[in-house]
Write a protein that holds these residues in place. Structure first.
Motif, PDB file in Angstrom:
ATOM      1  N   GLU A  64       0.829  -1.222   0.000  1.00 29.85           N
ATOM      2  CA  GLU A  64       0.000   0.000   0.000  1.00 29.85           C
ATOM      3  C   GLU A  64       0.860   1.267   0.000  1.00 29.85           C
ATOM      4  OE1 GLU A  64      -2.594  -0.004   3.448  1.00 29.85           O
ATOM      5  OE2 GLU A  64      -2.922  -2.143   3.118  1.00 29.85           O
ATOM      6  N   ASP A  65       0.323   2.305  -0.629  1.00 32.31           N
ATOM      7  CA  ASP A  65       1.047   3.576  -0.741  1.00 32.31           C
ATOM      8  C   ASP A  65       1.517   4.111   0.606  1.00 32.31           C
ATOM      9  OD1 ASP A  65       0.558   3.393  -3.410  1.00 32.31           O
ATOM     10  OD2 ASP A  65      -0.779   5.138  -3.542  1.00 32.31           O
ATOM     11  N   GLN A  66       0.655   3.986   1.627  1.00 35.63           N
ATOM     12  CA  GLN A  66       1.004   4.563   2.937  1.00 35.63           C
ATOM     13  C   GLN A  66       2.287   3.969   3.509  1.00 35.63           C
ATOM     14  OE1 GLN A  66      -0.600   7.313   4.178  1.00 35.63           O
ATOM     15  NE2 GLN A  66       1.179   7.301   5.552  1.00 35.63           N
ATOM     16  N   VAL A  67       2.530   2.709   3.212  1.00 32.83           N
ATOM     17  CA  VAL A  67       3.765   2.052   3.686  1.00 32.83           C
ATOM     18  C   VAL A  67       4.983   2.754   3.090  1.00 32.83           C
ATOM     19  CG1 VAL A  67       5.100  -0.105   3.619  1.00 32.83           C
ATOM     20  CG2 VAL A  67       2.631  -0.179   4.061  1.00 32.83           C
ATOM     21  N   PHE A  68       4.904   3.082   1.801  1.00 32.04           N
ATOM     22  CA  PHE A  68       6.020   3.775   1.141  1.00 32.04           C
ATOM     23  C   PHE A  68       6.181   5.184   1.707  1.00 32.04           C
ATOM     24  CE2 PHE A  68       4.804   0.721  -2.290  1.00 32.04           C
ATOM     25  CZ  PHE A  68       5.997   0.026  -2.330  1.00 32.04           C
ATOM     26  N   LEU A  69       5.057   5.876   1.898  1.00 38.76           N
ATOM     27  CA  LEU A  69       5.118   7.246   2.427  1.00 38.76           C
ATOM     28  C   LEU A  69       5.763   7.250   3.819  1.00 38.76           C
ATOM     29  CD1 LEU A  69       1.603   8.429   1.162  1.00 38.76           C
ATOM     30  CD2 LEU A  69       3.846   9.169   0.285  1.00 38.76           C
ATOM     31  N   ASP A  70       5.437   6.242   4.631  1.00 30.43           N
ATOM     32  CA  ASP A  70       6.044   6.133   5.970  1.00 30.43           C
ATOM     33  C   ASP A  70       7.542   5.835   5.867  1.00 30.43           C
ATOM     34  OD1 ASP A  70       3.571   6.631   7.086  1.00 30.43           O
ATOM     35  OD2 ASP A  70       3.145   4.535   7.592  1.00 30.43           O
ATOM     36  N   LEU A  71       7.914   4.956   4.924  1.00 35.69           N
ATOM     37  CA  LEU A  71       9.337   4.624   4.753  1.00 35.69           C
ATOM     38  C   LEU A  71      10.133   5.838   4.266  1.00 35.69           C
ATOM     39  CD1 LEU A  71       9.072   1.046   3.184  1.00 35.69           C
ATOM     40  CD2 LEU A  71      10.239   1.606   5.326  1.00 35.69           C
ATOM     41  N   ILE A  72       9.489   6.661   3.424  1.00 36.70           N
ATOM     42  CA  ILE A  72      10.160   7.877   2.930  1.00 36.70           C
ATOM     43  C   ILE A  72      10.451   8.818   4.096  1.00 36.70           C
ATOM     44  CG2 ILE A  72       9.859   9.975   1.514  1.00 36.70           C
ATOM     45  CD1 ILE A  72       8.270   8.145  -0.494  1.00 36.70           C
ATOM     46  N   ASP A  73       9.489   8.932   5.021  1.00 32.63           N
ATOM     47  CA  ASP A  73       9.703   9.754   6.224  1.00 32.63           C
ATOM     48  C   ASP A  73      10.774   9.134   7.115  1.00 32.63           C
ATOM     49  OD1 ASP A  73       7.900  11.782   5.701  1.00 32.63           O
ATOM     50  OD2 ASP A  73       6.207  10.727   6.615  1.00 32.63           O
ATOM     51  N   GLN A  74      10.589   7.856   7.395  1.00 35.15           N
ATOM     52  CA  GLN A  74      11.485   7.138   8.316  1.00 35.15           C
ATOM     53  C   GLN A  74      12.942   7.211   7.876  1.00 35.15           C
ATOM     54  OE1 GLN A  74      10.098   3.087   8.847  1.00 35.15           O
ATOM     55  NE2 GLN A  74      12.047   2.498   9.797  1.00 35.15           N
ATOM     56  N   HIS A  75      13.174   7.094   6.582  1.00 40.27           N
ATOM     57  CA  HIS A  75      14.557   7.090   6.082  1.00 40.27           C
ATOM     58  C   HIS A  75      14.971   8.438   5.480  1.00 40.27           C
ATOM     59  CE1 HIS A  75      15.064   2.802   6.832  1.00 40.27           C
ATOM     60  NE2 HIS A  75      13.823   2.662   6.411  1.00 40.27           N
ATOM     61  N   GLN A  76      14.108   9.445   5.681  1.00 41.32           N
ATOM     62  CA  GLN A  76      14.391  10.811   5.219  1.00 41.32           C
ATOM     63  C   GLN A  76      14.850  10.838   3.768  1.00 41.32           C
ATOM     64  OE1 GLN A  76      16.877  12.861   8.135  1.00 41.32           O
ATOM     65  NE2 GLN A  76      15.848  11.821   9.793  1.00 41.32           N
ATOM     66  N   LEU A  77      14.000  10.246   2.910  1.00 35.63           N
ATOM     67  CA  LEU A  77      14.363  10.158   1.489  1.00 35.63           C
ATOM     68  C   LEU A  77      13.959  11.421   0.724  1.00 35.63           C
ATOM     69  CD1 LEU A  77      13.368   6.424   0.856  1.00 35.63           C
ATOM     70  CD2 LEU A  77      15.570   7.350   1.601  1.00 35.63           C
ATOM     71  N   GLY A  78      13.271  12.336   1.408  1.00 32.57           N
ATOM     72  CA  GLY A  78      12.924  13.611   0.774  1.00 32.57           C
ATOM     73  C   GLY A  78      11.479  13.682   0.334  1.00 32.57           C
ATOM     74  N   GLU A  79      10.893  14.853   0.544  1.00 37.01           N
ATOM     75  CA  GLU A  79       9.476  15.061   0.210  1.00 37.01           C
ATOM     76  C   GLU A  79       9.213  14.885  -1.281  1.00 37.01           C
ATOM     77  OE1 GLU A  79       6.814  15.753   2.420  1.00 37.01           O
ATOM     78  OE2 GLU A  79       8.374  15.115   3.830  1.00 37.01           O
ATOM     79  N   ASP A  80      10.188  15.211  -2.122  1.00 33.86           N
ATOM     80  CA  ASP A  80      10.016  15.138  -3.579  1.00 33.86           C
ATOM     81  C   ASP A  80       9.579  13.757  -4.046  1.00 33.86           C
ATOM     82  OD1 ASP A  80      10.965  17.680  -3.482  1.00 33.86           O
ATOM     83  OD2 ASP A  80      12.803  17.307  -4.646  1.00 33.86           O
ATOM     84  N   LEU A  81      10.065  12.759  -3.335  1.00 30.83           N
ATOM     85  CA  LEU A  81       9.787  11.377  -3.740  1.00 30.83           C
ATOM     86  C   LEU A  81       8.313  11.016  -3.548  1.00 30.83           C
ATOM     87  CD1 LEU A  81      11.251   8.864  -4.834  1.00 30.83           C
ATOM     88  CD2 LEU A  81      11.917   8.302  -2.498  1.00 30.83           C
ATOM     89  N   LYS A  82       7.626  11.771  -2.675  1.00 27.59           N
ATOM     90  CA  LYS A  82       6.247  11.406  -2.315  1.00 27.59           C
ATOM     91  C   LYS A  82       5.239  11.554  -3.451  1.00 27.59           C
ATOM     92  CE  LYS A  82       6.646  11.973   2.642  1.00 27.59           C
ATOM     93  NZ  LYS A  82       6.156  12.657   3.858  1.00 27.59           N
ATOM     94  N   VAL A  83       5.572  12.313  -4.473  1.00 31.03           N
ATOM     95  CA  VAL A  83       4.597  12.530  -5.558  1.00 31.03           C
ATOM     96  C   VAL A  83       4.578  11.370  -6.558  1.00 31.03           C
ATOM     97  CG1 VAL A  83       4.874  15.033  -5.410  1.00 31.03           C
ATOM     98  CG2 VAL A  83       6.175  13.761  -7.133  1.00 31.03           C
ATOM     99  N   TRP A  84       5.538  10.463  -6.494  1.00 30.13           N
ATOM    100  CA  TRP A  84       5.731   9.552  -7.621  1.00 30.13           C
ATOM    101  C   TRP A  84       4.784   8.375  -7.743  1.00 30.13           C
ATOM    102  CZ3 TRP A  84       7.954  10.713 -12.008  1.00 30.13           C
ATOM    103  CH2 TRP A  84       8.695  11.895 -12.015  1.00 30.13           C
ATOM    104  N   GLY A  85       4.521   7.667  -6.696  1.00 32.06           N
ATOM    105  CA  GLY A  85       3.610   6.525  -6.808  1.00 32.06           C
ATOM    106  C   GLY A  85       4.329   5.186  -6.929  1.00 32.06           C
ATOM    107  N   ASN A  86       3.520   4.134  -6.871  1.00 32.00           N
ATOM    108  CA  ASN A  86       4.039   2.766  -6.764  1.00 32.00           C
ATOM    109  C   ASN A  86       5.083   2.383  -7.816  1.00 32.00           C
ATOM    110  OD1 ASN A  86       3.813  -0.260  -7.616  1.00 32.00           O
ATOM    111  ND2 ASN A  86       3.216  -0.214  -5.469  1.00 32.00           N
TER     112      ASN A  86
END
Ligand code: GDP
Ligand code: FE
Ligand code: FE
Length: 195
Positions: A64-86
């Motif tokens: 699920e998308d939310q899992v990726f969004l949480d991982l992006i936060d957790q590993h500080q991969l950057g807000e930019d990555l959040k727009v991309w999708g699965n």
């Protein structure tokens, strides 16, 4: 820790992978392993690494998308990555879930999985093996796949160039945004098309 090192328990590994995806996608995963092993043998890549990278590459595809969004936060991969999708996340971010769920630590394997959709300007042999195997595995059927298979036997770089050009053209034709790293891959390998 199913695959903390390269001596993984194949049966347990396949069970965990298959239970995370549809039967069709699991068939694709086994096809990618077959194609990756063939390329690994031809080009002298570590077969064990090619096998494990292939088996794990789409593990996060049905997450699920939310899992990726949480991982992006957790590993500080950057807000930019959040727009991309699965399509972009399952490799670029999926790699963190794979690390977590399987205990994989091999950086070469993790990097190949991270890059399997978008590539990179400078890819290792294992990166290229997985990137190309994903495209040409036996279950794939689309216009151009036979040419990609032919090129993969001639030169891995030519196959990367062909695949990336086709993916970029496909995305552009459909009006889908292209991830900047995909463009970097295209620019780095396009010269191999007529070499
Ligand atoms: P799969 O997971 O085995 O289906 O194959 P891939 O991981 O290579 O690609 C997944 C999807 O992502 C495909 O539909 C590609 O066309 C798409 N894709 C590849 N590059 C990009 C990109 O730069 N941007 C976007 N938005 N999608 C991409
Ligand atoms: Fe994928
Ligand atoms: Fe795949």
């Amino acid at each position: 820790m199913i695959a903390a090192d390269l001596s993984f328990n194949r049966e347990k590994l396949l069970e965990k992978i298959s239970s995370a995806m549809s039967a069709k996608r699991f068939r694709h995963v086994l096809g990618v392993e077959e194609a990756a092993l063939e390329l690994a043998r031809q080009y002298g890549c570590d077969e064990k690494k090619a096998s494990l990278a292939a088996l794990l590459h789409d593990y996060a595809k049905e997450v699920e998308d939310q899992v990726f969004l949480d991982l992006i936060d957790q590993h500080q991969l950057g807000e930019d990555l959040k727009v991309w999708g699965n399509n972009v996340w399952h490799g670029m971010v999926g790699v963190y879930k794979i690390k977590q769920d399987f205990g994989v630590q091999d950086q070469e394997i993790l990097q190949a999985i991270e890059r399997h959709t978008v590539g990179a300007a400078q890819m290792t042999l294992l990166d290229k093996v997985l990137y190309v195997a994903d495209y040409i595995e036996p279950n794939r059927d689309f216009p151009g796949v036979d040419e990609a298979r032919r090129l993969a036997k001639v030169s891995l770089e030519k196959a990367v160039a062909y695949e990336t050009a086709h993916t970029v053209a496909h995305l552009a034709t459909k009006g889908i945004p292209i991830y900047p790293q995909t463009i970097e891959t295209y620019n780095a390998y396009v010269g191999y098309v007529n070499k």
